[in-house]
Motif scaffolding. Sequence first.
Motif, PDB file in Angstrom:
ATOM      1  N   LYS A  13      41.601  41.472  27.579  1.00 49.92           N
ATOM      2  CA  LYS A  13      41.031  39.991  27.456  1.00 49.92           C
ATOM      3  C   LYS A  13      42.234  39.231  28.053  1.00 49.92           C
ATOM      4  O   LYS A  13      43.320  39.626  27.967  1.00 49.92           O
ATOM      5  CB  LYS A  13      41.125  39.578  26.199  1.00 49.92           C
ATOM      6  CG  LYS A  13      39.976  40.418  25.533  1.00 49.92           C
ATOM      7  CD  LYS A  13      39.706  39.757  24.020  1.00 49.92           C
ATOM      8  CE  LYS A  13      38.468  40.443  23.186  1.00 49.92           C
ATOM      9  NZ  LYS A  13      38.542  40.044  21.922  1.00 49.92           N
ATOM     10  N   HIS A  14      41.752  38.237  28.677  1.00 48.48           N
ATOM     11  CA  HIS A  14      42.905  37.186  29.071  1.00 48.48           C
ATOM     12  C   HIS A  14      43.503  36.461  27.969  1.00 48.48           C
ATOM     13  O   HIS A  14      42.902  36.132  26.891  1.00 48.48           O
ATOM     14  CB  HIS A  14      42.118  36.079  29.878  1.00 48.48           C
ATOM     15  CG  HIS A  14      43.130  35.180  30.891  1.00 48.48           C
ATOM     16  ND1 HIS A  14      43.999  34.329  30.141  1.00 48.48           N
ATOM     17  CD2 HIS A  14      43.282  35.032  32.195  1.00 48.48           C
ATOM     18  CE1 HIS A  14      44.638  33.600  31.049  1.00 48.48           C
ATOM     19  NE2 HIS A  14      44.130  34.108  32.341  1.00 48.48           N
ATOM     20  N   PRO A  15      44.714  36.497  28.064  1.00 47.99           N
ATOM     21  CA  PRO A  15      45.754  35.938  26.794  1.00 47.99           C
ATOM     22  C   PRO A  15      45.279  34.454  26.624  1.00 47.99           C
ATOM     23  O   PRO A  15      45.552  34.018  25.227  1.00 47.99           O
ATOM     24  CB  PRO A  15      47.130  36.098  27.319  1.00 47.99           C
ATOM     25  CG  PRO A  15      46.936  35.951  28.774  1.00 47.99           C
ATOM     26  CD  PRO A  15      45.718  36.896  29.194  1.00 47.99           C
ATOM     27  N   ASN A  16      44.794  33.554  27.490  1.00 48.06           N
ATOM     28  CA  ASN A  16      44.434  32.326  27.233  1.00 48.06           C
ATOM     29  C   ASN A  16      42.775  32.057  27.450  1.00 48.06           C
ATOM     30  O   ASN A  16      42.577  31.106  27.949  1.00 48.06           O
ATOM     31  CB  ASN A  16      45.161  31.478  27.990  1.00 48.06           C
ATOM     32  CG  ASN A  16      46.602  31.585  27.937  1.00 48.06           C
ATOM     33  OD1 ASN A  16      47.127  31.594  26.989  1.00 48.06           O
ATOM     34  ND2 ASN A  16      47.351  32.003  29.071  1.00 48.06           N
ATOM     35  N   ASP A  17      42.089  33.179  27.016  1.00 46.58           N
ATOM     36  CA  ASP A  17      40.587  32.939  27.213  1.00 46.58           C
ATOM     37  C   ASP A  17      39.934  31.868  26.239  1.00 46.58           C
ATOM     38  O   ASP A  17      40.267  31.721  25.269  1.00 46.58           O
ATOM     39  CB  ASP A  17      40.026  34.216  26.719  1.00 46.58           C
ATOM     40  CG  ASP A  17      38.561  34.465  27.213  1.00 46.58           C
ATOM     41  OD1 ASP A  17      37.929  33.469  27.715  1.00 46.58           O
ATOM     42  OD2 ASP A  17      38.023  35.290  26.994  1.00 46.58           O
TER      43      ASP A  17
ATOM     44  N   GLN B  55      44.876  39.465  34.599  1.00 45.53           N
ATOM     45  CA  GLN B  55      45.492  40.520  34.926  1.00 45.53           C
ATOM     46  C   GLN B  55      44.889  41.320  36.282  1.00 45.53           C
ATOM     47  O   GLN B  55      44.179  41.989  36.169  1.00 45.53           O
ATOM     48  CB  GLN B  55      45.826  41.661  33.977  1.00 45.53           C
ATOM     49  CG  GLN B  55      46.739  41.119  33.047  1.00 45.53           C
ATOM     50  CD  GLN B  55      47.010  42.056  32.039  1.00 45.53           C
ATOM     51  OE1 GLN B  55      46.998  43.306  32.133  1.00 45.53           O
ATOM     52  NE2 GLN B  55      47.396  41.650  30.778  1.00 45.53           N
TER      53      GLN B  55
END
Length: 469
Positions: A356-360, A336
């Motif tokens: 947090k990044h959803p696909n971290d 984002q």
Amino acid sequence: MYEPSKFYDDRTASSGVETSTSTNIFDHEIVHLTKLRSGPSKHLSKMVNGKSKNLISPVKMLAAREANYLRRSNFSAADSCHLLSRYLPTSGPFMVDQMDSRAYVSQFSGDGSLLVAGFQDSNIRVYNAENGWNLQKDILAKSLRWTITDTSLSPDQRYLVYSSMSPIVHIVNVGSAVTKSLANVTEIHEGLNFSTGVDEDEEDLFGIFSVKFSIDGRELVAGSSDHSIYVYDLVANKCTLRIVAHEDDVNTVCFADESGNLMYSGSDDGFCKVWDRRCLNPRGRPAGTLIGHLEGITFIDSRGDGRYFISNGKDQTIKLWDIRKMSSNKIGAPGQHFKDFDYRWMEYPAKLRGIKHPNDQSLTTYRGHSVLRTLIRCHFSPEYSTGQKYIYTGSNDGAVYIYDVVTGALVSKLDHHETTVRDCSWHPAYPMIVSSSWDGTVIRSEFRGDDDALPPPFKRRSFRRRRFL
């Protein structure tokens, strides 16, 4: 001001680590590898304490060695790291040099005998760390654009390359007898043209942010503002490969291990990528991509094992990665991005700090330092003296932050500069960190026993903040 402890005890440090998956970070393989490198052996723990413990006092360790409890004359590598890694370089600051321009680079040579510092006003200085920090080489760079963006010493420490916002990288003979190296006046600074086209105007099209020697010293790899990775063959004296690697500036490249086959790259597009040099070609795809940062990546440092690395990001975090988690394709967008955010003159929006990044895909995240104004660098602590137990980084608030790899705890904050610390380097053998700042100073922090004679404190010049262009 944060007052760090001279001795680090991981039982009392507070944890600020953030894991990116439901799996506890303490169950990951790197935790056990770090403890094997930096923790006392089970035999020593049981002999000294009667049971296994994570921390053994230096006095007990020395007594056990003298009493032949170890059944050998020397400590193991892990026992030595367990002892040495507790003595953090918190004393100081002690002056190495002070200039009237911003310091961008400070790095020890592989054996710690030399320190290289690069400044915005075209000066690159090489100091003899084993001889009172005397100036061994004073280099005035040629055709500098904006600043010295990076420097790299050859593996044999005979040559140094330096880059700026230009496709021309210059190489200097550091081992020559010339002390004052003025480009093409007192000494030749050969220009290595990374441009692959025949158009003479192409040299105006991109600059180089990162340059590194290969392990054998025969090649250079560079990351550039035209979204590319370049490979330059020093034997053939030409650029042999260009890969359009990212969708934005490539701010950092490095080799993964001593083989030189794997490389890591980081970009303002927010992605970390892994490249296998054995199958590189101009249209080649990366071996894998790692996602987790919400903003651009400023620096990558490899653990040296071809498996783990860390990255500093403009989302104000350091992330730890395992390349076995990489994917062959991108998983959605980098994150984002805050479209109105420019790290060069803005603070990072508070509303994004907890996102947090959803696909971290990272193993864990370290927070506390500030990645603003410039491409701030982070590193693993040395393997020889600390077992790579720590991660350390510069920061926009003028400090060097040291984190525990396993717990994520901030174990020390070296608050010695007046403004941005862009680079810092931990001596490979001794508890000593040298940091370079936009206040023009290059200073060292080190561990000193109570009986050591301290050098006279240096007197800071007044520093007037300037607008960032």
